[in-house]
Design a protein around this motif. Sequence first.
Motif, PDB file in Angstrom:
ATOM      1  N   LEU A 178      50.065  52.995  25.744  1.00  0.00           N
ATOM      2  CA  LEU A 178      49.935  52.881  27.190  1.00  0.00           C
ATOM      3  C   LEU A 178      49.519  51.462  27.539  1.00  0.00           C
ATOM      4  CD1 LEU A 178      49.805  54.590  29.899  1.00  0.00           C
ATOM      5  CD2 LEU A 178      47.377  54.936  29.376  1.00  0.00           C
ATOM      6  N   ALA A 179      49.668  51.103  28.805  1.00  0.00           N
ATOM      7  CA  ALA A 179      49.166  49.820  29.291  1.00  0.00           C
ATOM      8  C   ALA A 179      48.816  49.944  30.764  1.00  0.00           C
ATOM      9  CB  ALA A 179      50.201  48.711  29.088  1.00  0.00           C
ATOM     10  N   PHE A 180      47.711  49.314  31.150  1.00  0.00           N
ATOM     11  CA  PHE A 180      47.361  49.183  32.569  1.00  0.00           C
ATOM     12  C   PHE A 180      46.451  47.978  32.726  1.00  0.00           C
ATOM     13  CE2 PHE A 180      44.635  52.773  30.958  1.00  0.00           C
ATOM     14  CZ  PHE A 180      43.404  52.104  30.920  1.00  0.00           C
ATOM     15  N   ARG A 181      46.277  47.555  33.984  1.00  0.00           N
ATOM     16  CA  ARG A 181      45.484  46.356  34.248  1.00  0.00           C
ATOM     17  C   ARG A 181      43.996  46.696  34.258  1.00  0.00           C
ATOM     18  NH1 ARG A 181      49.961  44.884  38.746  1.00  0.00           N
ATOM     19  NH2 ARG A 181      49.721  47.133  38.970  1.00  0.00           N
ATOM     20  N   GLN A 182      43.174  45.780  33.750  1.00  0.00           N
ATOM     21  CA  GLN A 182      41.756  46.080  33.607  1.00  0.00           C
ATOM     22  C   GLN A 182      40.893  44.820  33.662  1.00  0.00           C
ATOM     23  OE1 GLN A 182      42.002  45.008  30.077  1.00  0.00           O
ATOM     24  NE2 GLN A 182      44.173  45.271  30.406  1.00  0.00           N
ATOM     25  N   THR A 183      41.352  43.797  34.387  1.00  0.00           N
ATOM     26  CA  THR A 183      40.567  42.565  34.529  1.00  0.00           C
ATOM     27  C   THR A 183      40.426  42.194  35.997  1.00  0.00           C
ATOM     28  OG1 THR A 183      42.501  41.098  34.410  1.00  0.00           O
ATOM     29  CG2 THR A 183      41.465  41.733  32.319  1.00  0.00           C
ATOM     30  N   GLU A 184      39.327  41.540  36.339  1.00  0.00           N
ATOM     31  CA  GLU A 184      39.098  41.147  37.735  1.00  0.00           C
ATOM     32  C   GLU A 184      40.129  40.146  38.225  1.00  0.00           C
ATOM     33  OE1 GLU A 184      35.304  40.417  39.629  1.00  0.00           O
ATOM     34  OE2 GLU A 184      34.293  41.284  37.879  1.00  0.00           O
ATOM     35  N   ALA A 185      40.718  39.393  37.304  1.00  0.00           N
ATOM     36  CA  ALA A 185      41.731  38.410  37.703  1.00  0.00           C
ATOM     37  C   ALA A 185      42.927  39.089  38.352  1.00  0.00           C
ATOM     38  CB  ALA A 185      42.183  37.605  36.490  1.00  0.00           C
ATOM     39  N   GLU A 186      43.135  40.384  38.041  1.00  0.00           N
ATOM     40  CA  GLU A 186      44.244  41.145  38.630  1.00  0.00           C
ATOM     41  C   GLU A 186      43.701  42.278  39.514  1.00  0.00           C
ATOM     42  OE1 GLU A 186      48.118  40.838  36.102  1.00  0.00           O
ATOM     43  OE2 GLU A 186      46.605  41.870  34.887  1.00  0.00           O
ATOM     44  N   GLU A 187      42.777  41.907  40.373  1.00  0.00           N
ATOM     45  CA  GLU A 187      42.092  42.877  41.225  1.00  0.00           C
ATOM     46  C   GLU A 187      43.047  43.806  41.976  1.00  0.00           C
ATOM     47  OE1 GLU A 187      40.332  42.508  45.582  1.00  0.00           O
ATOM     48  OE2 GLU A 187      39.191  41.277  44.169  1.00  0.00           O
TER      49      GLU A 187
END
Length: 406
Positions: A178-187
Amino acid sequence: MVAAVGVTCMAAALLTGCGSDGGSEGGVTKLTFAASTLGDPGRGPLLTKWLEEFNKSQNKIQVSPAAVPYPTFGQTVLTQMGSGKGPDLIRFDMPEFESAADAGLIAPLDDLMDVSKYDLIKQPDQFMVHNGQRHGIIFEASNYAMFYNADLIKKPPTTYEEFVETAKSLTKGDTYGLAFRQTEAEEAGVWQDIFNYVYGFGGAWSDGQKLTINSPANLKGLQAFKDLYDAKVIPRGTDAATFRRMFAEGKVGMELNNGGYVTATRGQNADLNFNVAPIPFPVRKQGAILAPIVINEASPAKEAAATFIKWTLEPENQVKLQEILGASSVATVTKRSPEQLKETPFLTVFDDLTETSLPQIVQGFEAKTPDIRKIVVQNVIAALQGTVDLKTALDRAQQQATQLVG
């Protein structure tokens, strides 16, 4: 709504300076159209060619594309508009659209065009009108679904439990389930990703009158999100561009994404054997990318900008736009061709989700969505990183967001 000056002006260079371009040169009105999708490796070049078709059809108006990177797009353009500058035409995502409309930064369209001439799709179009005024036209309406590698997954999961087991079984070596976004840079992207978990587990950011960020259902949905993060079934720390390339290379098994991802994925790997199914969460509710096209209130060429929007709404141009966007819908009712359905049979999966898809805004607090989003994402990421437990993080987000909205 505020971005650092350095970031704003750097991205603004793509908008030919920190000012609106609506002007005349040699009797030709020149406009800029800003859209994060113009930087998409799959759809961007096709959208640019589509804009060129408009330019060829006109003698007095020319539109230039301006691509601003997605993570900073909303902040960059809103900051420019707040200064009385910015592009003439903008494709916004809903949170920024709501903020811009509430702040009076978008030109009302009622005096510029008669939308009754067009067969607009009512479900998404209802969000384009506020307090009796139309502020936008749908450029793209794209429901979220589960993309999966059909070579790695023969039978797609139909429950969350199967979803987790599939993700775990595929994760080995340099391949992830799986993959998903998890960093503040990609709020903004994290917000889009967690939206599906919140609503897919029966939660909601508000009841329309008060915020419900720390509700039991929200905690359940976000715990499911965190459990997957903790299970290390995702490539942690990678941004969306990286893990989407990994999906195209067969290194990621599943991803929750919107219909626009179809064209982007094929643009990266035309031979990838992938398929699409509804998100296998307990409740059939998911996010939708509603992306309006609007006219900057600061533009000195609103009539010319309206001419472009009218052109986009012509049936032939709507069909071409939909084909470029992939599995998304456009502003008007269109019919998918037999050739499209033969090439992409799962288009109907996206179409069938329209009635249960919601724009990624906080109902009742639409204009405050970007500010609420920032608070929620910061607290959720803090929980992912283990600096605070999830319940405490959501309680803190509820308190901070409640103070914000007064």
